[in-house]
Design a protein around this motif. Sequence first.
Motif, mmCIF file in Angstrom:
data_model
loop_
_atom_site.group_PDB
_atom_site.id
_atom_site.type_symbol
_atom_site.label_atom_id
_atom_site.label_comp_id
_atom_site.label_asym_id
_atom_site.label_seq_id
_atom_site.Cartn_x
_atom_site.Cartn_y
_atom_site.Cartn_z
ATOM 1 N N ILE A 1 0.840 -1.206 0.000
ATOM 2 C CA ILE A 1 0.000 0.000 0.000
ATOM 3 C C ILE A 1 0.875 1.257 0.000
ATOM 4 O O ILE A 1 1.806 1.378 0.807
ATOM 5 C CB ILE A 1 -0.948 0.001 1.227
ATOM 6 N N SER A 2 0.540 2.172 -0.917
ATOM 7 C CA SER A 2 1.227 3.466 -0.969
ATOM 8 C C SER A 2 0.251 4.557 -0.523
ATOM 9 O O SER A 2 -0.946 4.293 -0.354
ATOM 10 C CB SER A 2 1.730 3.733 -2.391
ATOM 11 N N TRP A 3 0.751 5.769 -0.367
ATOM 12 C CA TRP A 3 -0.118 6.835 0.166
ATOM 13 C C TRP A 3 0.293 8.194 -0.409
ATOM 14 O O TRP A 3 1.232 8.796 0.076
ATOM 15 C CB TRP A 3 -0.020 6.837 1.697
ATOM 16 N N HIS A 4 -0.431 8.620 -1.454
ATOM 17 C CA HIS A 4 -0.230 9.961 -2.010
ATOM 18 C C HIS A 4 -1.061 10.939 -1.176
ATOM 19 O O HIS A 4 -2.093 11.440 -1.635
ATOM 20 C CB HIS A 4 -0.696 10.032 -3.460
ATOM 21 N N ALA A 5 -0.626 11.186 0.055
ATOM 22 C CA ALA A 5 -1.391 12.086 0.935
ATOM 23 C C ALA A 5 -1.373 13.510 0.378
ATOM 24 O O ALA A 5 -0.369 13.964 -0.183
ATOM 25 C CB ALA A 5 -0.777 12.059 2.324
ATOM 26 N N THR A 6 -2.472 14.201 0.544
ATOM 27 C CA THR A 6 -2.569 15.611 0.140
ATOM 28 C C THR A 6 -1.629 16.444 1.014
ATOM 29 O O THR A 6 -1.460 16.142 2.197
ATOM 30 C CB THR A 6 -4.012 16.111 0.393
ATOM 31 N N SER A 7 -1.080 17.496 0.464
ATOM 32 C CA SER A 7 -0.195 18.349 1.257
ATOM 33 C C SER A 7 -0.938 18.905 2.477
ATOM 34 O O SER A 7 -2.087 19.303 2.374
ATOM 35 C CB SER A 7 0.297 19.513 0.394
ATOM 36 N N PRO A 8 -0.249 18.946 3.626
ATOM 37 C CA PRO A 8 -0.899 19.545 4.809
ATOM 38 C C PRO A 8 -1.209 21.025 4.583
ATOM 39 O O PRO A 8 -2.007 21.610 5.324
ATOM 40 C CB PRO A 8 0.131 19.350 5.926
ATOM 41 N N PHE A 9 -0.595 21.627 3.566
ATOM 42 C CA PHE A 9 -0.932 23.018 3.232
ATOM 43 C C PHE A 9 -2.262 23.088 2.488
ATOM 44 O O PHE A 9 -2.787 24.162 2.233
ATOM 45 C CB PHE A 9 0.190 23.673 2.412
ATOM 46 N N GLY A 10 -2.748 21.888 2.129
ATOM 47 C CA GLY A 10 -4.107 21.777 1.607
ATOM 48 C C GLY A 10 -4.417 22.598 0.371
ATOM 49 O O GLY A 10 -5.184 23.557 0.414
ATOM 50 N N ASN A 11 -3.877 22.259 -0.751
ATOM 51 C CA ASN A 11 -4.277 22.956 -1.976
ATOM 52 C C ASN A 11 -4.610 21.936 -3.061
ATOM 53 O O ASN A 11 -4.510 20.731 -2.840
ATOM 54 C CB ASN A 11 -3.187 23.926 -2.440
ATOM 55 N N GLU A 12 -4.992 22.454 -4.194
ATOM 56 C CA GLU A 12 -5.505 21.556 -5.248
ATOM 57 C C GLU A 12 -4.413 20.677 -5.876
ATOM 58 O O GLU A 12 -4.706 19.765 -6.637
ATOM 59 C CB GLU A 12 -6.286 22.356 -6.312
#
Length: 385
Positions: free
Chosen positions: A130-141
Amino acid sequence: MGRHWKHLTGTLFLFYLGMLFACGDAFSQADLPSNENATKETASLYRNLKKLASRGFMFGHQDDLAYGVEWKYKENRSDVKEAAGDYPALYGWELGGIERENPNNLDGVPFDKMRQFIRQGYERGGVISISWHATSPFGNEKGAWDTAHGSVASILPGGRNHDLYKSWLDRVASFLSSLKGAKGEAIPILFRPFHEHSGNWFWWGRNACSADQYATLWRFTVYYLQTQKKLNNLLFVYNTSGDFRNRDEFLEGYPGDDIIDVLSFDAYQYNDPQKDNGFVVNTNKSLALIGEIAKEKNKLFALAETGYEAIPYASWWTETLGKAIGDNKISYVLVWRNHGYNESMKKMHYYAPYKGQVSQPDFVKFYEQDKTLFEKDINSEKLYQ
Ligand code: BMA
């Protein structure tokens, strides 16, 4: 034989027995995963993968059971199965979006379905990564593809987004702990977060944080999942992009032998392999390098992601990928997902052949090689026992 001799042979025999036990013990110690509380199935998987590498490498495919080039969510379908007559030995899945409590991952796969697919693969004797392309904690598109400096620092202990990060890990842990086999046992997972960090395209990449911050991010993540969340079904996969030139570059940001189980990198084919053999030469060399490091550290090693988009070269499997791997005793190679036609990219986006695809006959040859392991090959290995 006189009494004296009997005594001596008896002593020698005992000594020999003692050595056997001592060595046996040393071997089994060496084949334990980094987590000393790993579940029985997880420890067995690690030990068995160690042995399996001398036989060959597992073939893996991302999102294999969820969709293929021309289909989506059809029970038991798999492009790999339809091309080679057998399922992959390893299944890759992806958690990106789970941190935001999205019901589907970033590629549209519902987590509820993913859980079922993971169970199916495991029940067939396959291995799950399992991999995880987590969204940036800066939260942008931009999602995971944000290189603004400081995002990793912000989620480390003491950082302003640390609580946010813990809430993400809570969601990841809740999904990972919901993966259960028929007897209620936790399904062992090769977990590969923060991948390709030596590249500069993700928010955990080379220019977005220091090597120390990257290692701290890993150490906190493993501590939180293992100690706080009591997840003992994870084997941790360290992963860089394929651009490192030496040992130091590969190990920059390496979080430590005490938490890592598998060393790996990702490398894709971009140029026409009939004109440019750079992929074969570089991948082979880099695998040999991480193979040496893995041997020293007593870890597994793998080519965690690869592929040639839309596989336009009919002999890519045996002439390119097979040669790139060469004699390196990797545990597995995984090719990326079979999205099919990608509207936004305006091109075909897939990495495993499907029935009738130009490289299918060569894929069958690759399948038939002794060293390539698919489901039928590993099923008899009983990797979890
Ligand atoms: C990339 C592409 C994207 C996808 C991402 C994460 O390589 O396949 O379409 O969103 O991986 O799975």
